[in-house]
Design an enzyme around this catalytic site. Structure first.
Site, mmCIF file in Angstrom:
data_model
loop_
_atom_site.group_PDB
_atom_site.id
_atom_site.type_symbol
_atom_site.label_atom_id
_atom_site.label_comp_id
_atom_site.label_asym_id
_atom_site.label_seq_id
_atom_site.Cartn_x
_atom_site.Cartn_y
_atom_site.Cartn_z
ATOM 1 N N GLU A 172 0.792 -1.221 0.000
ATOM 2 C CA GLU A 172 0.000 0.000 0.000
ATOM 3 C C GLU A 172 0.829 1.278 0.000
ATOM 4 O O GLU A 172 0.380 2.302 -0.504
ATOM 5 C CB GLU A 172 -0.936 -0.008 1.220
ATOM 6 C CG GLU A 172 -1.983 -1.101 1.199
ATOM 7 C CD GLU A 172 -2.955 -0.946 0.044
ATOM 8 O OE1 GLU A 172 -3.643 0.088 -0.030
ATOM 9 O OE2 GLU A 172 -3.003 -1.850 -0.809
ATOM 10 N N SER A 438 -50.810 -29.376 17.161
ATOM 11 C CA SER A 438 -51.159 -30.146 18.360
ATOM 12 C C SER A 438 -50.108 -30.059 19.457
ATOM 13 O O SER A 438 -50.358 -30.505 20.581
ATOM 14 C CB SER A 438 -51.371 -31.618 17.981
ATOM 15 O OG SER A 438 -52.488 -31.747 17.118
#
Length: 923
Positions: A172, A438
């Protein structure tokens, strides 16, 4: 014609004659004769030497014009003049160049001043705080995930291998350690490259400039932003060291996939800490930076490999590593990039993150969250659910699944919110609400048991209509007269519907909420069939009281939260809702729910060696299939279905029950099987909250405003006097006459006393703190006031003076009985007569049967010769008196009478009942 030539007429005559005045030219229009030297363009004299300035020496006339030789003689001076003009041009260029630079510099200064003036005052500049990170750990300390805006904690250079920061610098900003924030050399190189390429080739920002942009500015590509970026970069270099600036960059730069900072990226892509990155991994992460969405190894592994090779080469060129090390760290282009895959634990992490505000409020610094998740159970659950969906989903038409597993005290051990977190982050265990079918019926049957019914109560399995509502069994078959045990085990809708109508839907909702259901429910009869939506987490936790002896639970996934220095910010409490099911009722429910797994719809969930209770659930058109089951050690719920609510070919008893069985077999491996609570509680001291029969809610002590608690003998159900050992916290039953503990009743640990919201109350007595027990009278008394209290009712003894009012206690107030009992309908009854308190009774008036609510019959017991009260229903000839033989009778359409003894004999062999049901339903 005679020609005379004088000496003067010779070439190169005497010089004196050259000065002879010139002849006057002829008048205008006069003819001039030609003469020697005038009629020729040149003469011999002219060729041999220079002519005299005055003429040719012919002795007369105007001398001829000299040839243009003099101009040739002026060529040299002209050349010298041109040299003087060349030097002046260069000086002029230099001058104008200087002027242009001066004006350009002024312009640059003006631009800097203009855009710099738009920044805040420099004395207000400060590094923004990094958003806090939430580190979420499993129960064994292993990392589940990082959450927060960054997705990872900050890390220092000292914690990293040397090649990690070297990769950033080489790739960089190779002159990072030497420039002042802006790199003029780098900018010049970019300018030359761009001119040669006739376009911008790359950016010229330094690491410091990128930090300035990330911290203070927007990413807009404008002149103003670039100027401000350069100003801030210089400021950063003046106020921070190179190491600090590099740390700021590494901890805040975006790496794609939602990861901000190096630690977040390392965990996201490779599942390791940045402290443990390899050279190849570090190079690949740095290679992501120019285009995070395009270069990251998850979305584009081929480009990620190319970028990795480039970064390694740059590191070798700058001397940070050798060429051999670079070659060894490269990934072969034919090799697959191995990145970590976000698993089901990410659903847990998302849920924990959503709870943080409720636990801590606004989080301002990094925190560590310790959870209850068992990492092995979590991975087992994930694998089992994904495998079932992959194997059974295509055939049965479902694509999603969820699972929640917890200890019987509500401690969450595993949670699966879906089959693929990377594809969908929607948590189907916590966020989704679906019909339980149920699986909701146990709350209906629990309400019925609390009203006085038993598992052996008989009811009619047949179609009926109630105000336009007519439930049907899913099989289309009806068994006629069945027990409630059979009705729940075989999930008969008509039985659940009749019960809900009889006990009222409002009562069903009250019971469900008491057990742990928190979703809003509407009191309609169809609630009996689980038509209202709940989430899997609350449904599973509502089954926990069946497994733990009747104590309500609050699902908990967080045990402790600390800051990075170890300061405890939150720690879980063991307090809970207390007892929510009476022991006898609990025994009834576990009997029925065990039957449902042994021979009913949940048979697929049987585990060898363990008692298992549970209930299946299937919603309309099989959109949802649920099974919730439990042992004495753990409760687990499973849901399967589709996100688009499309119907399936599932039922709660097939794939969900199989998933439950496979998971629980692994989760319980190595544990000693133990029976689920139920049966006799003889020899045990049991705590109970008193319930107001009018409201169905806990009774409140009017003196303290606290829920009233009583302790009973688990075997007889009789209330007993208790005391708390201050040394151990154990609660003992005591003999009122002697004040000594009663032998044979096991003491209980006071772990879940009633929650105190006002004056502190002793959980052993229900009295305000400070009360003492008088063994001579068997009464409690206040040591400060001397007022005596009835330990059964908590009321002051009548006849005493209330120091607060000066009035006599009990004036105009009816004396309460020492023992308090309730019948099946919640009516307070006199234990001596069996009649409801407050009702007048004549001499021979029969008491009320607490099981049926009907008058009892007085008969003579042939064994003892004593008269005893028995149920008043007729007994068929030759049959023994049967207790609890109850049946629903439909008196008119939509109206049901309370259960009454119909004289029907109970099947002597429970297994025979279940076999009969198997024959009826073809199972």
């Amino acid at each position: 014609m005679d020609f005379r030539i004088s000496a003067d007429d010779r070439v190169a005559g005497p010089a004196a004659r050259q000065g002879k005045p010139k002849a006057r030219p002829a008048a205008k229009g006069q003819r001039v004769e030609p003469a020697m030297g005038h009629s020729m363009a040149f003469s011999v004299d002219g060729e041999r030497g220079p002519a005299a300035p005055g003429g040719s020496g012919t002795g007369g006339g105007k001398p001829p014009k000299p040839p243009k030789q003099p101009r040739r003689g002026k060529a040299q001076p002209v050349r010298q003049k041109k040299k003087r003009r060349s030097g002046g041009f260069l000086m002029t260029m230099l001058w104008w160049g200087f002027v242009a630079c001066l004006w350009g510099g002024l312009a640059v200064i003006g631009v800097i001043v203009y855009y710099g003036a738009q920044l805040p005052a420099s004395n207000t500049w400060a590094i923004p705080e990094r958003p806090p990170n939430i580190r979420i750990l499993a129960a064994d300390g292993s990392l589940i995930s990082n959450r927060g805006q960054t997705g990872g904690e900050a890390i220092t250079l000292r914690e990293l291998p040397q090649y990690v920061p070297a990769a950033f610098i080489a790739s960089e900003d190779k002159r990072f350690m030497s420039h002042f924030g802006v790199d003029p050399i780098g900018l010049a190189a970019v300018l030359v490259e761009s001119i040669q390429a006739r376009g911008v080739t790359r950016g010229g920002s330094t690491l410091t400039q990128q930090v300035a942009k990330n911290l203070f500015l927007t990413p807009d590509q404008t002149l103003g932003r670039k100027v401000q970026e350069a100003i801030l970069a210089v400021w950063l270099e003046q106020n921070f060291t190179k190491e600090e600036i590099l740390e700021l960059y590494m901890n805040r730069v975006y790496f794609g996939a939602g990861a901000y900072g190096l630690e977040a990226a390392a965990q996201t892509y490779f599942g390791v800490s940045a402290r443990n990155l390899s050279l190849g991994q570090a190079a690949m992460l740095v290679g992501i930076l120019p285009a995070p969405s395009a270069y990251n190894p998850k979305s584009n592994p081929d480009r990620a490999i190319e970028r990795q090779r480039l970064v390694l080469n740059l590191m070798a060129q700058e001397g940070y590593i050798t060429a051999e090390e670079a070659s060894a760290a490269r990934i072969d282009p034919n090799q697959t990039v191995r990145t970590v895959v976000a698993g089901s634990e990410s659903y847990v992490a998302d849920w924990v993150e959503s709870l943080m505000t409720a636990y801590l409020g606004e989080i301002k610094s990094d925190v560590i969250v310790q959870t209850t998740i068992d990492w092995k159970m979590q991975k087992d659950a994930e694998f089992i659910v994904k495998e079932a969906v992959a194997n059974e989903g295509p055939n049965r038409g479902f694509t999603q699944g969820a699972l929640v597993a917890m200890d019987v005290d509500g401690t969450i051990r595993a949670m699966v919110g879906g089959v693929d977190y990377q594809a969908s982050q929607y948590n189907r265990a916590v966020t989704a609400k679906r019909q339980p079918g149920s699986a909701f019926k146990p709350f209906v049957f629990l309400a019925a048991m609390e009203k006085g019914y038993t598992p052996d109560t008989l009811a009619e399995d047949a179609q009926f209509d109630y105000n336009g509502w007519s439930p049907r069994n899913s099989t289309g078959k009806y068994a006629g007269t069945v027990t409630l045990r059979q009705g729940l085990a075989y999930s008969l809708n008509t039985i659940a519907g009749r019960l809900a109508i009889d006990v009222t839907p409002e009562k069903v909702i009250e019971v469900a909420m008491r057990m742990g259901i928190s979703s809003n429910l509407t009191p309609v009869p169809s609630i009996a069939l689980g038509t209202q939506e709940v989430n899997l987490l609350e449904l599973t936790s509502a089954f926990a009281p069946f497994a733990n002896g009747g104590m309500g639970v609050i699902p908990n996934v967080i045990t402790k939260i600390t800051d990075m220095e170890g300061t405890v910010l939150y720690e879980a409490s063991t307090a809970g809702p207390g007892r929510v099911i009476d022991p006898t009722t609990l025994a009834y429910m576990n009997d029925m729910l065990k039957t449902a797994v042994e021979v009913g719809t949940g048979r697929g969930a049987n585990i060898g060696g363990w008692d298992v209770g549970g209930k299946t659930g299937t919603s309309q058109e099989s959109r949802d299939a649920v099974f919730v089951g439990y042992t004495s050690a753990m409760v687990t719920g499973v849901w399967l279905g589709n996100d688009d609510n499309k119907g399936t070919r599932l039922s709660g008893g097939n794939v969900p029950a199989t998933i439950w069985r496979d998971f629980m077999s692994k989760a319980l491996s190595g544990k000693n099987p133990a029976p689920i609570p139920g049966g006799s509680y003889a020899g045990q001291l049991v705590a109970q909250q008193l319930i107001d029969p009018n409201t169905g809610m806990p009774m409140i002590d009017p003196n303290t405003g606290q829920p009233m608690v009583q302790y009973v003998d688990g075997g007889t159900g009789q209330q007993v006097q208790t005391m708390t050992d201050p040394a151990t916290g154990q609660i003992y039953a005591i003999d009122p006459a002697t004040g000594q503990p009663i032998h044979g009743l096991q003491p209980i640990q006071s772990t879940n006393p009633p929650i105190q919201t006002g004056a502190m109350v002793d959980p052993a007595t229900g009295m305000p703190m400070g009360m003492q027990y008088d063994p001579q009278t068997g009464l409690n008394y206040d040591a400060n006031t001397g007022i005596q209290y009835d330990p059964a009712t908590g009321q002051p003894i009548q006849g005493q003076i209330d120091p607060a009012t000066g009035m006599v206690f009990g004036q105009g107030v009816a004396q309460q009985p020492a023992q308090v009992y309730y019948d099946a309908n919640g009516q307070q009854i006199d234990p001596m007569t069996g009649m409801p308190i407050g009702q007048q009774q004549s001499f021979n008036q029969a008491p009320i049967d607490p099981e049926t609510g009907l008058p009892m019959t007085l008969i003579t017991d042939p064994a003892t010769g004593e008269q005893v009260w028995v149920p008043s229903a007729p007994v068929q000839q030759g049959q023994p008196i049967q207790q609890n033989q109850q049946v629903f009778v439909e008196q008119a359409p939509g109206q049901f009478a309370p259960p009454a003894d119909m004289g029907q004999q109970v099947y002597e062999q429970p297994r025979a009942q279940r076999t009969l049901m198997d024959l009826i339903f073809g199972q």
